[in-house]
Structures are given as structure tokens and as C-alpha cells.
Design a protein around this motif. Structure first.
Motif, PDB file in Angstrom:
ATOM      1  N   SER A   1      -1.316  -6.679 114.789  1.00 20.93           N
ATOM      2  CA  SER A   1      -1.116  -5.471 113.992  1.00 20.93           C
ATOM      3  C   SER A   1      -0.869  -5.901 112.560  1.00 20.93           C
ATOM      4  CB  SER A   1       0.079  -4.658 114.515  1.00 20.93           C
ATOM      5  OG  SER A   1       0.249  -3.475 113.756  1.00 20.93           O
ATOM      6  N   ALA A   2      -1.859  -5.654 111.698  1.00 16.05           N
ATOM      7  CA  ALA A   2      -1.771  -6.133 110.311  1.00 16.05           C
ATOM      8  C   ALA A   2      -1.922  -4.988 109.322  1.00 16.05           C
ATOM      9  CB  ALA A   2      -2.844  -7.186 110.057  1.00 16.05           C
ATOM     10  N   VAL A   3      -1.022  -4.918 108.368  1.00 15.07           N
ATOM     11  CA  VAL A   3      -1.065  -3.860 107.361  1.00 15.07           C
ATOM     12  C   VAL A   3      -2.364  -3.923 106.562  1.00 15.07           C
ATOM     13  CG1 VAL A   3       0.116  -5.256 105.610  1.00 15.07           C
ATOM     14  CG2 VAL A   3       0.255  -2.763 105.507  1.00 15.07           C
ATOM     15  N   SER A   4      -2.925  -5.112 106.413  1.00 21.58           N
ATOM     16  CA  SER A   4      -4.160  -5.276 105.635  1.00 21.58           C
ATOM     17  C   SER A   4      -5.365  -4.616 106.292  1.00 21.58           C
ATOM     18  CB  SER A   4      -4.445  -6.763 105.415  1.00 21.58           C
ATOM     19  OG  SER A   4      -4.565  -7.442 106.654  1.00 21.58           O
ATOM     20  N   ASP A   5      -5.249  -4.280 107.578  1.00 20.11           N
ATOM     21  CA  ASP A   5      -6.363  -3.647 108.287  1.00 20.11           C
ATOM     22  C   ASP A   5      -6.387  -2.126 108.140  1.00 20.11           C
ATOM     23  OD1 ASP A   5      -7.374  -6.026 109.295  1.00 20.11           O
ATOM     24  OD2 ASP A   5      -6.121  -5.953 111.097  1.00 20.11           O
ATOM     25  N   VAL A   6      -5.298  -1.555 107.629  1.00 25.34           N
ATOM     26  CA  VAL A   6      -5.173  -0.100 107.615  1.00 25.34           C
ATOM     27  C   VAL A   6      -6.106   0.551 106.590  1.00 25.34           C
ATOM     28  CG1 VAL A   6      -3.619   1.850 107.255  1.00 25.34           C
ATOM     29  CG2 VAL A   6      -2.812  -0.174 108.487  1.00 25.34           C
ATOM     30  N   ARG A   7      -5.965   0.207 105.343  1.00 25.48           N
ATOM     31  CA  ARG A   7      -6.718   0.877 104.271  1.00 25.48           C
ATOM     32  C   ARG A   7      -8.237   0.801 104.435  1.00 25.48           C
ATOM     33  NH1 ARG A   7      -3.796   4.579 101.273  1.00 25.48           N
ATOM     34  NH2 ARG A   7      -1.667   4.078 101.906  1.00 25.48           N
TER      35      ARG A   7
ATOM     36  N   CYS B   1      -8.369   1.473 120.051  1.00 24.27           N
ATOM     37  CA  CYS B   1      -7.289   2.176 120.775  1.00 24.27           C
ATOM     38  C   CYS B   1      -6.500   1.176 121.616  1.00 24.27           C
ATOM     39  CB  CYS B   1      -7.872   3.272 121.661  1.00 24.27           C
ATOM     40  SG  CYS B   1      -8.952   4.444 120.812  1.00 24.27           S
ATOM     41  N   ASP B   2      -5.633   0.408 120.954  1.00 23.50           N
ATOM     42  CA  ASP B   2      -4.916  -0.673 121.631  1.00 23.50           C
ATOM     43  C   ASP B   2      -3.415  -0.647 121.397  1.00 23.50           C
ATOM     44  OD1 ASP B   2      -4.791  -1.384 118.982  1.00 23.50           O
ATOM     45  OD2 ASP B   2      -5.397  -3.474 119.284  1.00 23.50           O
ATOM     46  N   ALA B   3      -2.918   0.487 120.879  1.00 19.26           N
ATOM     47  CA  ALA B   3      -1.481   0.656 120.634  1.00 19.26           C
ATOM     48  C   ALA B   3      -0.939  -0.311 119.589  1.00 19.26           C
ATOM     49  CB  ALA B   3      -0.677   0.522 121.940  1.00 19.26           C
ATOM     50  N   SER B   4      -1.819  -0.870 118.752  1.00 20.85           N
ATOM     51  CA  SER B   4      -1.344  -1.786 117.701  1.00 20.85           C
ATOM     52  C   SER B   4      -0.500  -1.056 116.662  1.00 20.85           C
ATOM     53  CB  SER B   4      -2.519  -2.492 117.020  1.00 20.85           C
ATOM     54  OG  SER B   4      -3.440  -1.558 116.488  1.00 20.85           O
ATOM     55  N   VAL B   5      -0.703   0.256 116.527  1.00 23.10           N
ATOM     56  CA  VAL B   5       0.079   1.030 115.561  1.00 23.10           C
ATOM     57  C   VAL B   5       1.541   1.165 115.987  1.00 23.10           C
ATOM     58  CG1 VAL B   5      -0.257   3.337 116.558  1.00 23.10           C
ATOM     59  CG2 VAL B   5      -0.066   3.080 114.066  1.00 23.10           C
ATOM     60  N   LEU B   6       1.817   0.894 117.247  1.00 26.07           N
ATOM     61  CA  LEU B   6       3.189   1.034 117.751  1.00 26.07           C
ATOM     62  C   LEU B   6       4.051  -0.192 117.474  1.00 26.07           C
ATOM     63  CD1 LEU B   6       2.466   2.590 121.282  1.00 26.07           C
ATOM     64  CD2 LEU B   6       2.832   3.780 119.104  1.00 26.07           C
ATOM     65  N   LEU B   7       3.422  -1.312 117.143  1.00 27.36           N
ATOM     66  CA  LEU B   7       4.172  -2.553 116.929  1.00 27.36           C
ATOM     67  C   LEU B   7       4.999  -2.482 115.648  1.00 27.36           C
ATOM     68  CD1 LEU B   7       1.466  -5.180 117.951  1.00 27.36           C
ATOM     69  CD2 LEU B   7       3.576  -4.627 119.192  1.00 27.36           C
ATOM     70  N   GLN B   8       6.238  -2.914 115.751  1.00 29.30           N
ATOM     71  CA  GLN B   8       7.140  -2.921 114.606  1.00 29.30           C
ATOM     72  C   GLN B   8       7.219  -4.313 113.988  1.00 29.30           C
ATOM     73  OE1 GLN B   8      10.773  -1.288 116.440  1.00 29.30           O
ATOM     74  NE2 GLN B   8      10.506   0.525 115.171  1.00 29.30           N
ATOM     75  N   GLY B   9       7.594  -4.351 112.716  1.00 28.40           N
ATOM     76  CA  GLY B   9       7.763  -5.635 112.045  1.00 28.40           C
ATOM     77  C   GLY B   9       7.174  -5.619 110.651  1.00 28.40           C
ATOM     78  N   ASN B  10       7.517  -6.616 109.867  1.00 29.24           N
ATOM     79  CA  ASN B  10       6.980  -6.729 108.518  1.00 29.24           C
ATOM     80  C   ASN B  10       5.477  -6.945 108.558  1.00 29.24           C
ATOM     81  OD1 ASN B  10       9.568  -6.515 107.426  1.00 29.24           O
ATOM     82  ND2 ASN B  10       9.909  -8.730 107.543  1.00 29.24           N
ATOM     83  N   GLU B  11       4.780  -6.262 107.670  1.00 34.03           N
ATOM     84  CA  GLU B  11       3.326  -6.408 107.530  1.00 34.03           C
ATOM     85  C   GLU B  11       2.535  -5.914 108.734  1.00 34.03           C
ATOM     86  OE1 GLU B  11       1.976  -7.429 104.511  1.00 34.03           O
ATOM     87  OE2 GLU B  11       4.087  -7.197 103.973  1.00 34.03           O
ATOM     88  N   THR B  12       3.127  -5.083 109.578  1.00 33.48           N
ATOM     89  CA  THR B  12       2.375  -4.455 110.668  1.00 33.48           C
ATOM     90  C   THR B  12       1.740  -3.168 110.148  1.00 33.48           C
ATOM     91  OG1 THR B  12       4.298  -3.184 111.415  1.00 33.48           O
ATOM     92  CG2 THR B  12       3.938  -5.354 112.439  1.00 33.48           C
TER      93      THR B  12
END
Length: 321
Positions: A147-153, A71-82
Motif C-alpha cells: 500500500s503506497a501513497v505514490s500509487d494513489v494520484r 480490489c485487494d483491501a490495500s486501502v485499509l492498511l495503516q502506516g506512514n506512506e500508505t
């Protein structure tokens, strides 16, 4: 008083497992920004009064944040591959509410209140706004810088998951089977895009259904097929709980018992002995659901929190300082 003591005891127990939590506290901003929680709550209430879909969006946004990087608000960060660029997160909403609260707090208490705390409080307040329990949660979270897209799935629960897959994911976050069933109750509010459940059945041009997932009630599936016709717009959404879509209650569990869970991941909760009894208990006693929600939400809100020099206080929630 009893409830406050229970929550404090639970927080102390969580702190023994994760020392970082010891730097969180109830009323963390009591001196540095006394009106912080009021300003967040007022923002949520104001926006939700004009748009009843907002509470569900805020709660979903919080779930998606906490399950990835904590719970660190990383989902709020904008940008490529976030995180926001992952397909599972492109349908998230409620960002403007967090930004609005942050702008106000930066005026009255600059460089003080983290976006992570704002998001946690906003999700808490969203539930209360729709009639759910008022939950006291500790604050003092710091904002993450990654904030990395690779961490989501690898960390996110999919609506097609089996119970074993969900248990594994929740367990990896320190959450129990009871937490899993209780927090699934968030589906008593909010809405979903058709593609989140359309693979459970198929309809031909005459409206005849072929069931892929036999755990869904046929009449309910027929209603859904009309709301989500083949070839329809991908932007169409369906409310999770058609009975009381804008009320946080235990109707979700009653729907599960009547085989009207919207997602496959909902329906599996009533076909497995490990969870069916919990569903029945929560369906029969709303107070019990609220009590369980209070404890499970506290656990959710403290997943992987960052404190002290582990994070920062962002000036803008959409970018690191």
C-alpha cells in the motif's frame, strides 16, 4: 435465473481476459465459512440502521480500493506512506464496519475470509440496504501486501477531471464508457466536503456568485454557497443527491439533466455526446440503471484481484500478517 446466467457469462468473459479471476467463484465460502456473507450483510445493516451515512462511505471506500492496486483491501492498511495517508483518502470512512465484520469472522472462521472480500461484500450490501439491486459477486480475493501513497494520484479520479481524463482512467482499469456513466451513479448516495466542488463558483460577502464552471445550475450553486460559506469549516459536507440522499435510485441522472451535478466530473457527463445519451437512458428507466449497475459493479469488483499465492488472508485488516 436469467440474471444469474448473465452474471456467470460475464464472469467467464472476464476470466478469459484475466486468468486470476478463474479462482474466484460464487459462494466461495460455502464450505469453509457458510455464514460469511450473512455476517457481513448483518454487520452492514446493523451499523447503517444507526448511521445512514455508512452505505455511501462503504461504497466510496471500495472504489478507492479497487482503483489503486486492484480490489485487494490495500486501502485499509495503516502506516506512514500508505494509501490512507494521501489527502484524497483522508476523508474516507467506513473502516470500523469492515473491522467489525472481520473480528466476527475471525471468531467463527479464523484465517479464512479476506478483508478484500469483506470490503467487496460490504459495498455490495450497502447498495442493497438503501434500495439498490442485490448483486451476486464472486469471492475468493486475497489481501494485498503493498500500500503506497505514490500509487494513489496516478490512479484515482478527481472531481475536477474532464471526460477524457475519466475515460482514460476507467479504460486503464478495463472499464468502458458505459461503466463510467453507470458507476458514477454511486453519487446518488453519500456526501462530499465543500472543497470537492467549491472551485466551481465564488461568492462574495453579499452572496453574489461568480461562476467558474458554467455547467452548474445557478440556483443550485446558490444553495451550495449557503451550505459552504467562504471561510467555513473544512469539515462541512453536502449530500451528493439532495432529493433522495439515503435512497439508491436513478435520481442522480435526473439531477445531471437539470444541471445539478455536484462535481465538475458529474456535469461533464451531460455536455458530451459520448455520454449524454447514456445519462438520459438511465434517468428515464430505473430498472435499466439497476441492470447496468449489476454488470458494471461486477466488473469493478474484479479489477486487479489477487488470488492464491498473490496475496494473503490478513488477521487484521489494518496491517499485513
Amino acid at each position: 435465473m436469467e440474471k444469474a446466467i448473465l452474471l456467470l457469462s460475464l464472469l467467464l468473459l472476464l476470466c478469459s481476459v484475466n486468468p486470476s479471476l478463474s479462482q474466484l467463484s460464487f459462494n466461495f465460502y460455502g464450505i469453509s465459512c457458510p455464514a460469511a456473507e450473512f455476517m457481513v450483510k448483518n454487520t452492514v445493516r446493523s451499523v447503517s440502521s444507526n448511521d445512514p451515512s455508512i452505505p455511501g462511505k462503504l461504497l466510496r471506500l471500495f472504489f478507492h480500493d479497487c482503483f489503486v492496486q486492484g480490489c485487494d483491501a490495500s486501502v485499509l492498511l495503516q502506516g506512514n506512506e500508505t494509501e490512507r495517508s494521501d489527502p484524497a483518502n483522508r476523508s474516507l470512512g467506513g473502516f470500523s464496519v469492515i473491522d467489525s465484520a472481520k473480528r466476527m469472522l475471525e471468531i467463527f472462521c479464523p484465517f479464512t475470509v479476506s478483508c478484500a472480500d469483506i470490503l467487496a461484500l460490504a459495498a455490495r450490501d450497502a447498495v442493497e440496504f438503501l434500495g439498490g439491486p442485490a448483486v451476486e459477486i464472486p469471492t475468493g480475493r486475497r489481501d494485498g501486501k503493498v500500500s503506497a501513497v505514490s500509487d494513489v494520484r496516478p490512479n484515482m479520479v478527481d472531481t475536477s477531471f474532464s471526460l477524457d481524463q475519466m475515460i482514460q482512467t476507467f479504460s486503464s482499469k478495463g472499464l468502458s464508457i458505459n461503466d463510467l456513466v453507470t458507476l458514477s451513479g454511486a453519487h446518488t448516495i453519500g456526501a462530499a466536503h465543500c472543497n470537492a466542488f467549491s472551485d466551481r463558483f465564488r461568492a462574495d460577502t453579499k452572496g453574489n456568485l461568480t461562476f467558474v464552471d458554467g455547467s452548474i445550475d445557478e440556483n443550485y450553486a446558490s444553495q451550495l454557497s449557503k451550505q459552504c460559506p467562504a471561510g467555513g469549516s473544512p469539515s462541512v459536507t453536502v449530500v451528493n443527491d439532495p432529493s433522495t440522499p439515503f435512497l439508491f435510485d436513478n435520481e442522480y441522472y435526473r439531477m445531471l439533466l437539470s444541471r445539478r451535478g455536484l462535481f465538475h466530473s458529474d456535469s461533464v457527463l451531460v455536455i458530451d455526446d459520448r455520454t449524454k445519451g447514456i445519462v438520459s437512458d438511465l434517468a428515464n428507466d430505473q430498472n435499466r440503471f439497476f441492470e447496468s449497475w449489476t454488470q458494471s459493479f461486477l466488473r469493478l469488483s474484479t479489477i486487479g484481484v489477487k488470488t492464491a499465492n498473490q496475496g494473503q488472508i490478513r488477521i487484521s485488516c489494518s496491517s499485513i500478517n
